[in-house]
Design an enzyme around this catalytic site. Sequence first.
Site, PDB file in Angstrom:
ATOM      1  N   LYS A   1       0.849  -1.190   0.000  1.00  0.00           N
ATOM      2  CA  LYS A   1       0.000   0.000   0.000  1.00  0.00           C
ATOM      3  C   LYS A   1       0.878   1.231   0.000  1.00  0.00           C
ATOM      4  O   LYS A   1       1.827   1.339   0.779  1.00  0.00           O
ATOM      5  CB  LYS A   1      -0.879   0.012   1.260  1.00  0.00           C
ATOM      6  CG  LYS A   1      -2.095   0.935   1.127  1.00  0.00           C
ATOM      7  CD  LYS A   1      -3.098   0.393   0.120  1.00  0.00           C
ATOM      8  CE  LYS A   1      -4.519   0.794   0.386  1.00  0.00           C
ATOM      9  NZ  LYS A   1      -5.450  -0.011  -0.455  1.00  0.00           N
TER      10      LYS A   1
ATOM     11  N   THR B   1      -3.838  -5.104   0.713  1.00  0.00           N
ATOM     12  CA  THR B   1      -3.212  -3.789   0.942  1.00  0.00           C
ATOM     13  C   THR B   1      -4.106  -2.945   1.837  1.00  0.00           C
ATOM     14  O   THR B   1      -3.608  -2.088   2.571  1.00  0.00           O
ATOM     15  CB  THR B   1      -2.906  -3.074  -0.385  1.00  0.00           C
ATOM     16  OG1 THR B   1      -4.125  -2.751  -1.058  1.00  0.00           O
ATOM     17  CG2 THR B   1      -2.029  -3.929  -1.285  1.00  0.00           C
TER      18      THR B   1
ATOM     19  N   ARG C   1      28.721  31.966 -10.893  1.00  0.00           N
ATOM     20  CA  ARG C   1      27.330  31.714 -11.279  1.00  0.00           C
ATOM     21  C   ARG C   1      26.501  31.388 -10.045  1.00  0.00           C
ATOM     22  O   ARG C   1      27.044  31.141  -8.970  1.00  0.00           O
ATOM     23  CB  ARG C   1      27.270  30.554 -12.269  1.00  0.00           C
ATOM     24  CG  ARG C   1      27.749  29.235 -11.690  1.00  0.00           C
ATOM     25  CD  ARG C   1      27.470  28.050 -12.614  1.00  0.00           C
ATOM     26  NE  ARG C   1      27.900  26.809 -11.969  1.00  0.00           N
ATOM     27  CZ  ARG C   1      27.706  25.599 -12.464  1.00  0.00           C
ATOM     28  NH1 ARG C   1      27.093  25.454 -13.645  1.00  0.00           N
ATOM     29  NH2 ARG C   1      28.097  24.525 -11.814  1.00  0.00           N
TER      30      ARG C   1
ATOM     31  N   GLN D   1      29.347  18.501  -9.425  1.00  0.00           N
ATOM     32  CA  GLN D   1      29.956  17.235  -9.000  1.00  0.00           C
ATOM     33  C   GLN D   1      30.849  17.424  -7.774  1.00  0.00           C
ATOM     34  O   GLN D   1      30.787  16.642  -6.818  1.00  0.00           O
ATOM     35  CB  GLN D   1      30.810  16.640 -10.145  1.00  0.00           C
ATOM     36  CG  GLN D   1      30.024  15.895 -11.209  1.00  0.00           C
ATOM     37  CD  GLN D   1      29.542  16.783 -12.338  1.00  0.00           C
ATOM     38  OE1 GLN D   1      29.446  18.004 -12.194  1.00  0.00           O
ATOM     39  NE2 GLN D   1      29.233  16.177 -13.477  1.00  0.00           N
TER      40      GLN D   1
ATOM     41  N   ASN E   1      20.342  20.411 -11.325  1.00  0.00           N
ATOM     42  CA  ASN E   1      20.824  21.786 -11.438  1.00  0.00           C
ATOM     43  C   ASN E   1      19.643  22.682 -11.802  1.00  0.00           C
ATOM     44  O   ASN E   1      19.111  22.600 -12.901  1.00  0.00           O
ATOM     45  CB  ASN E   1      21.916  21.831 -12.528  1.00  0.00           C
ATOM     46  CG  ASN E   1      22.792  23.059 -12.415  1.00  0.00           C
ATOM     47  OD1 ASN E   1      22.400  24.059 -11.827  1.00  0.00           O
ATOM     48  ND2 ASN E   1      23.988  22.982 -13.006  1.00  0.00           N
TER      49      ASN E   1
ATOM     50  N   HIS F   1      18.770  25.674 -13.015  1.00  0.00           N
ATOM     51  CA  HIS F   1      19.532  26.718 -13.698  1.00  0.00           C
ATOM     52  C   HIS F   1      18.921  28.123 -13.540  1.00  0.00           C
ATOM     53  O   HIS F   1      17.720  28.307 -13.703  1.00  0.00           O
ATOM     54  CB  HIS F   1      19.628  26.397 -15.185  1.00  0.00           C
ATOM     55  CG  HIS F   1      20.216  25.051 -15.478  1.00  0.00           C
ATOM     56  ND1 HIS F   1      21.558  24.790 -15.384  1.00  0.00           N
ATOM     57  CD2 HIS F   1      19.634  23.881 -15.834  1.00  0.00           C
ATOM     58  CE1 HIS F   1      21.777  23.499 -15.702  1.00  0.00           C
ATOM     59  NE2 HIS F   1      20.615  22.940 -15.968  1.00  0.00           N
TER      60      HIS F   1
END
Lengths: 281, 281, 281, 281
Positions: free
Chosen positions: D12, D57, D175, D218, D244, D246
């Site tokens: 479930k 379930t 950035r 990374q 990411n 952006h």
Amino acid sequence: MKIKLGENSYGKNAVQLSKIIRHPAYHEFRQVTVNVSLKGDFDEAHTIGDNSKILPTDTQKNTVYALAKDHFKHSIEDFALYLANYFVTSQAQVDEATIDITEHLYHRMVFDGVEHPHAYISGGGEKRTCRVIKSASDVGVQSGITDLLILKTTDSGFEKYIRDKYTTLKETADRILATKCEIQWTYDKLPADYTAQFNGIRELLLQTFAGHKSLSVQQTLYAMGQAVLEVYEGVREIHLEMPNKHHIPFNLEQFDIQNQNEIFIATDEPYGLIVATVTRE
Amino acid sequence: MKIKLGENSYGKNAVQLSKIIRHPAYHEFRQVTVNVSLKGDFDEAHTIGDNSKILPTDTQKNTVYALAKDHFKHSIEDFALYLANYFVTSQAQVDEATIDITEHLYHRMVFDGVEHPHAYISGGGEKRTCRVIKSASDVGVQSGITDLLILKTTDSGFEKYIRDKYTTLKETADRILATKCEIQWTYDKLPADYTAQFNGIRELLLQTFAGHKSLSVQQTLYAMGQAVLEVYEGVREIHLEMPNKHHIPFNLEQFDIQNQNEIFIATDEPYGLIVATVTRE
Amino acid sequence: MKIKLGENSYGKNAVQLSKIIRHPAYHEFRQVTVNVSLKGDFDEAHTIGDNSKILPTDTQKNTVYALAKDHFKHSIEDFALYLANYFVTSQAQVDEATIDITEHLYHRMVFDGVEHPHAYISGGGEKRTCRVIKSASDVGVQSGITDLLILKTTDSGFEKYIRDKYTTLKETADRILATKCEIQWTYDKLPADYTAQFNGIRELLLQTFAGHKSLSVQQTLYAMGQAVLEVYEGVREIHLEMPNKHHIPFNLEQFDIQNQNEIFIATDEPYGLIVATVTRE
Amino acid sequence: MKIKLGENSYGKNAVQLSKIIRHPAYHEFRQVTVNVSLKGDFDEAHTIGDNSKILPTDTQKNTVYALAKDHFKHSIEDFALYLANYFVTSQAQVDEATIDITEHLYHRMVFDGVEHPHAYISGGGEKRTCRVIKSASDVGVQSGITDLLILKTTDSGFEKYIRDKYTTLKETADRILATKCEIQWTYDKLPADYTAQFNGIRELLLQTFAGHKSLSVQQTLYAMGQAVLEVYEGVREIHLEMPNKHHIPFNLEQFDIQNQNEIFIATDEPYGLIVATVTRE
């Protein structure tokens, strides 16, 4: 200035109801989402917590399931009319009931050209909708379609618009026109058969979209609305919301590849949104 | 114990690509979502931030659009194979490329039995999928379907299960069986025509679902997988995930109304989830 | 009856803009979603595809980014006012511009009681909103909050409501009251500092919710609106939408376990929805 | 080749449970989503529809609510361990139970520096998670965080990557680095206090992210995992997924405006996805 309660309403949303109607030769499966919203004399519920005029939203939900047994047999409009009337006539404190129903579409599976009697497949994201607004003296019915995702790969351009210092868009005589429409129309004269009317209007909307030589989303939207009003005299006005699901040519030229209107970036955001009502004088 | 990088990968997800293929008599419109994922010699990118072996995900995205021009002409599997091979052969540091493609289905509009040459309507939530995993020495291809929403209004029961102190579910010999399937199958022998194979397998899955006298979701799931393996010898195994989209009989009896399997509450949560792979010895 | 264009508008939705404002001691990070909607003389764009009075939605988007550089420095209301005014004054054919801005909230990370100068964490689902509607002669400003998920575990009941044949809900003097509010207020007198005003109103709404002895959602809603109007004279009216996020006691008694208001099923659907405007006479 | 059942499980999902724990001075409110998944001797359920070894379930769901009364008092890990053990020990046909719990976080409202005893506000989209996998002979516990949306406005660059004919990305030494993390760690040695451990690891992850001079996603991902393994000896390995999110500098230069890393387009799609496990030798 004294403080007071202004416009208000309450109700149950997202009542998920499915029904099997057992015909001799096959099962008809229907699935709808029902919203109930009531207006009326609810001032003291707000101001002093007096619930004596409050029909609980839980009871509204139960009512939808209970009345579906005998009264959800045909179109969602018919069921919504019954529900709205029930709440207005059975509850003295209710001045106006609004019922919104969204129908999730299913099709019987087809094998070798034959419809299976009880196996269904989803009709997709497109949904049929209606709204009924009922008071003691008046009733209004809207029918519609939502999440109708359609596109054409040509016969659409966008040119000769205003250019200013922030303009970077390139004019084009040939672009993809894609949209996920939300459309509602209001009846002056209630049709005898809402489903026949719905099917006719939907087909006409699609035909107009497909056949139109589009100079802008606005022009196509207007043509679609106009077509419906021209053919369906009982329709007073039609409201269309057409988000522009942009397919933007990808700049392949930067890689020395020609993009002759072949390769596009499909984007959801941001999106142009064109909204208009086409009506009668 | 020394700390080290374990299994890792990176790539670009949700590359939204659409393409018009201009046939003499009509336009073919295709829309896909592409995910690229690469494994390989990326240790120093992680440990010292040396990016000299990193092909940026932005470049991966550009590559998908650039290669779509000449190489996305037929099935998503064909395109995925081309892309996977491109990344593995052009990038020495890449050991393995995984390409997932999801195809958003569109149908040409049909008026009076005739397909329109360039107007399309969405095929709904159901999507065709594939995954290609490619290394220097090996290639694996999976094809599949996702968000396939199907149901049957009878020929489904659930009885004779374990009963314990927390059991409240009533046994039933006749219930709605509804599910939104996610299915993938793996090829031992790659077919010449992935689309023909896909269409055949999809039809067989639907037929088996529709025709099955279901004693449980498990049994129907297994029957669907078994049918595919029996007919398609090139398919090594098939994986099916079938969430149970419950339609629960509403208790009308509490209002002195009989509910003869007519009125249901459609619920999304909680939901039973049945998952299995049907394979060969 | 002649067919004509009724009410209409167009614009760009979901312009996703983020900005770094570099203060000497720290970076201020802001992220907003901007919707632009214009009304005006667009009849011929609809009826004959004449785009000469159409400022493309792509240009509207560019304009938002371009003007953000110098004019998005303080509250979203200040930026919306600048944008609305820009469109109305620079485009003669535009009668009215509506700017909706939703601000996604971020907080500077705090370590050992000190705010980090440039690392942020999301403020969650709750968002600050505003709407500015500007014509040549008039301006209206609304501020608000959306997706404000709040709850109280006691001091909430629901009793003495209407009982009819479809009533199954049990009265309770002690329940969980949970809601995900959408609230907007309209200013008569524009404040000098929208952010100070927003913070004050939000705090007052939370305090009122927390301290209220609730006899119904309606009463708590009204108390929250009333509190704001009593304290903030410049606020003309406040609109509150409060979906009831039900936490329903699970029936443990069927297993011979007592549930003293401890264990609940949290449900999303169906849900009660209470909507009201609190205003002044 | 004979066809047979391969790996399979059922259970479930999306059991939505909330609980009030009544302490003398305040109410503790908890809300979790529980998934149960069982593996075992279910072959005949699949092949011949024999349900005699199937615990429905629906019963699994009831069990979660029933056991929550006495056994959901502390961390989600403690509750998941109890549930997993219950299913494995009470059901002879079950070889392995997997319990996934996601906790929706709420904070007590704070007014004038004081926590309110029973009013709560959502902790946002970030959620605490765990997974327990239990067999007769073994148990594995994972803890984690999902939807952790964090960003830094500087101390992040991406340079010196591979350039090929499809490269258009510009190198940058400064950035925005934004990500919505999903992180799980696996314990070698089960901690006495999962919540203390969770809080410590979460804080360390945020500190590492905030303080890292990032040369790539990374590298930051690895640094975060490494920090946890260095400090928490009982953690065997940690898995991080970092999409990411952006924020792309908007090209204001085309309008003769300078964009000194101030104005960005925030995009959801396409997105880079970096996935890695940091482990021990």
